[in-house]
Design an enzyme around this catalytic site. Structure first.
Site, mmCIF file in Angstrom:
data_model
loop_
_atom_site.group_PDB
_atom_site.id
_atom_site.type_symbol
_atom_site.label_atom_id
_atom_site.label_comp_id
_atom_site.label_asym_id
_atom_site.label_seq_id
_atom_site.Cartn_x
_atom_site.Cartn_y
_atom_site.Cartn_z
ATOM 1 N N LYS A 91 -49.119 81.643 61.301
ATOM 2 C CA LYS A 91 -49.541 80.723 62.358
ATOM 3 C C LYS A 91 -48.946 81.242 63.665
ATOM 4 O O LYS A 91 -47.815 81.758 63.674
ATOM 5 C CB LYS A 91 -48.965 79.343 62.020
ATOM 6 C CG LYS A 91 -49.318 78.213 62.976
ATOM 7 C CD LYS A 91 -48.644 76.926 62.471
ATOM 8 C CE LYS A 91 -49.108 75.683 63.196
ATOM 9 N NZ LYS A 91 -48.501 74.453 62.631
ATOM 10 N N SER B 133 -52.107 70.996 61.994
ATOM 11 C CA SER B 133 -52.327 71.929 63.069
ATOM 12 C C SER B 133 -52.418 73.380 62.633
ATOM 13 O O SER B 133 -52.885 74.227 63.388
ATOM 14 C CB SER B 133 -51.185 71.796 64.072
ATOM 15 O OG SER B 133 -49.947 72.156 63.465
ATOM 16 N N SER C 21 -48.917 69.255 58.786
ATOM 17 C CA SER C 21 -49.746 70.373 59.250
ATOM 18 C C SER C 21 -49.953 71.514 58.273
ATOM 19 O O SER C 21 -50.690 72.444 58.580
ATOM 20 C CB SER C 21 -49.189 70.935 60.549
ATOM 21 O OG SER C 21 -49.563 70.102 61.601
HETATM 22 N N1 GLN Z 1 -50.862 65.941 62.844
HETATM 23 C C1 GLN Z 1 -49.479 65.738 63.145
HETATM 24 C C2 GLN Z 1 -49.270 65.687 64.630
HETATM 25 O O1 GLN Z 1 -50.208 65.786 65.331
HETATM 26 C C3 GLN Z 1 -48.644 66.757 62.464
HETATM 27 C C4 GLN Z 1 -48.397 68.002 63.213
HETATM 28 C C5 GLN Z 1 -47.600 69.009 62.473
HETATM 29 O O2 GLN Z 1 -47.223 68.806 61.319
HETATM 30 N N2 GLN Z 1 -47.276 70.065 63.166
HETATM 31 O O3 GLN Z 1 -48.197 65.541 65.100
#
Ligand code: GLN
Length: 463
Positions: free
Chosen positions: A80, A155, A179
């Protein structure tokens, strides 16, 4: 030959293919198809071929010895774009860092390279890891390979899709609130969020430091296990790490937390988890309902603590030391900076931030207590199947609610694994296994058992 690390390594041992063939297999596919899905932001072609040459040379000598020294030889991975990679552009999915070339690599990047893996490129993600759909990336969304009108989750969207689309064996992502598990679930693959403090975060661009974890995507459980084994362990650059292993057990009792199946969770999603439970039961697994009433507070706690930490961490991108000026931040980062400053400011601190940390302790204690009764938990990953691109993008609250079943594990620092299980209406389904801190081995055992009960074999989507 190219589907799992094991099959690739066997083919290498038997001299059916060379490491160069492996690299060129994946790069050819990426170069042909990446534009359809928007998975990679930067490729690492030259270094990949250089390393292939080196390893092909070594393999001519004594393959057994070489595989011992390089247990991930032949494994093609991506990261990532939140992981620093020396000399290779790292953007965090944000225009703020669109031309940032890191002077050093994250610890886990070095570790994985030292074990012989080849890093093929850097994957797209929601900017700064803020999101659940990939649509917050400043470089455009990644698309779901099962149906391009749908989001792949976020994400770590690019990482999940890179594995599902067959662009590499394994990918590394981060999970702060879901994420890894949610995009794995949306793409029909495995995704591990390890225990907080088991994999080094040194050199990984921080989102919310008390919640961030580094984990992996793969299309089979043994690849996940191997990569976790190599990437975890004490690192003096990350003081939160410790080496610990919970004892293995043969008779696992699994808790079904009833609050994870309540309103808001689509029927098809909860039915599928129950179908999995039945398969386990047929094979002598014991299940027991558990009560976790504080689960309902987890999302509120997360959306206070997380932005508070985000606004502190993003303070370093002031446009003076590196990166572009602050007006390059996108709407979602700005929203979280404002939220974070609000919950930390005097007059509001006690009511929001302090309260959230207190409720966090209640959630942790409640889970610890549940793990006195059961060894692991089984639950849905996300309340719904993948949603359509654009469906939630203008409604942040709706988007935030897609994390409701994944954030408790981050709040408590416990591990969680997304396991793929079936397709419905052309889109993937699955479930998550959670356990006490450092119970990864037990989780792997249960997932491995499921693979054998169901004769699971990854069937890639056609896109
Ligand atoms: N969807 C969650 C957020 O928007 C998790 C993000 C993540 O785990 N990086 O914060």
């Amino acid at each position: 030959m190219f589907t799992s690390v094991r099959t690739t390594q066997n083919a290498l041992r038997n001299k059916k293919i060379s490491v160069r063939d492996v690299v060129s297999h994946f790069l050819t596919k990426i170069n042909e198809k990446n534009k359809d899905l928007n998975v990679f932001l930067t490729l690492n072609e030259d270094e990949s071929y250089e390393l292939a040459k080196k390893y092909d040379g070594l393999l001519k000598e004594n393959p057994d010895q070489i595989f011992e020294k390089y247990p991930l030889l032949g494994c093609i991975v991506s990261f990532k774009d939140l992981f620093l990679t020396k000399g290779l552009r790292t953007t965090a999915g944000s225009k703020v860092l669109d031309s940032f070339i890191p002077p050093y690599s994250a610890k886990v990047v070095d570790k994985i390279k030292k074990a012989g893996a080849i890093i093929i490129g850097k994957t797209n993600c929601d900017a700064w890891a803020h999101g659940a759909s990939g649509e917050n990336s400043d470089f455009g969304p990644t698309l779901n390979p099962w149906n391009k009108a749908y989001v792949p989750g976020g994400s770590s969207s690019g990482s999940a899709v890179s594995v599902a689309a067959g662009f590499n064996h394994v990918s590394f992502g981060t999970d702060t609130g879901g994420s890894i598990r949610q995009p794995a679930n949306f793409c029909g693959i495995y995704g591990l969020k390890p225990t907080y403090g088991s994999v080094s975060r040194y050199g990984v661009i921080a989102m919310a430091s008390s919640l961030d974890t580094v984990g992996h995507f793969g299309n089979n459980i043994s690849d996940i296990e191997n990569v976790f084994k190599i990437s975890s362990g004490v690192d003096l650059c990350d003081a939160t790490l410790k080496d610990e292993d919970k004892k293995q057990k043969d008779n696992i009792t699994v808790g079904i937390p009833k609050q994870y199946f309540e309103k808001g969770v689509d029927q098809v999603v909860s039915d599928k988890v129950h179908e999995a439970i039945k398969i386990f039961e047929k094979n002598n697994y014991k299940f027991k309902e558990v009560n976790l009433p504080n689960t309902k507070h987890a999302i509120s706690v997360y959306y206070i603590i997380q932005p508070a930490e985000v606004c502190s961490n993003l303070g370093r991108y002031d446009g003076i030391r590196f990166g572009n000026p602050r007006n390059s931040f996108g709407a979602e980062a700005k929203r979280r900076i404002i939220l974070g400053n609000f919950v930390l400011s005097s007059g509001y601190y006690d009511a929001y931030y302090k309260k959230a940390t207190q409720v966090r302790t209640l959630i942790i204690n409640e889970l610890d207590k549940a793990f006195d009764e059961v060894d692991l938990l089984i639950a849905p990953v996300s309340p719904s199947q993948p949603f359509k691109l654009g469906e939630k993008v203008n409604d942040p609250l709706k988007m935030y609610l897609s994390d409701v079943l994944t954030v408790p594990a981050n709040i408590a620092g416990i591990p969680g694994l997304s396991v793929p299980f079936g397709i419905h209406n052309g889109l993937s389904l699955g479930f998550q296994l959670m356990g006490p801190r450092f119970s990864e081995k037990l989780i792997f055992k249960m997932a491995r058992d499921f693979e054998s009960f169901t004769n699971y074999k990854f069937e890639p989507p056609k896109f």
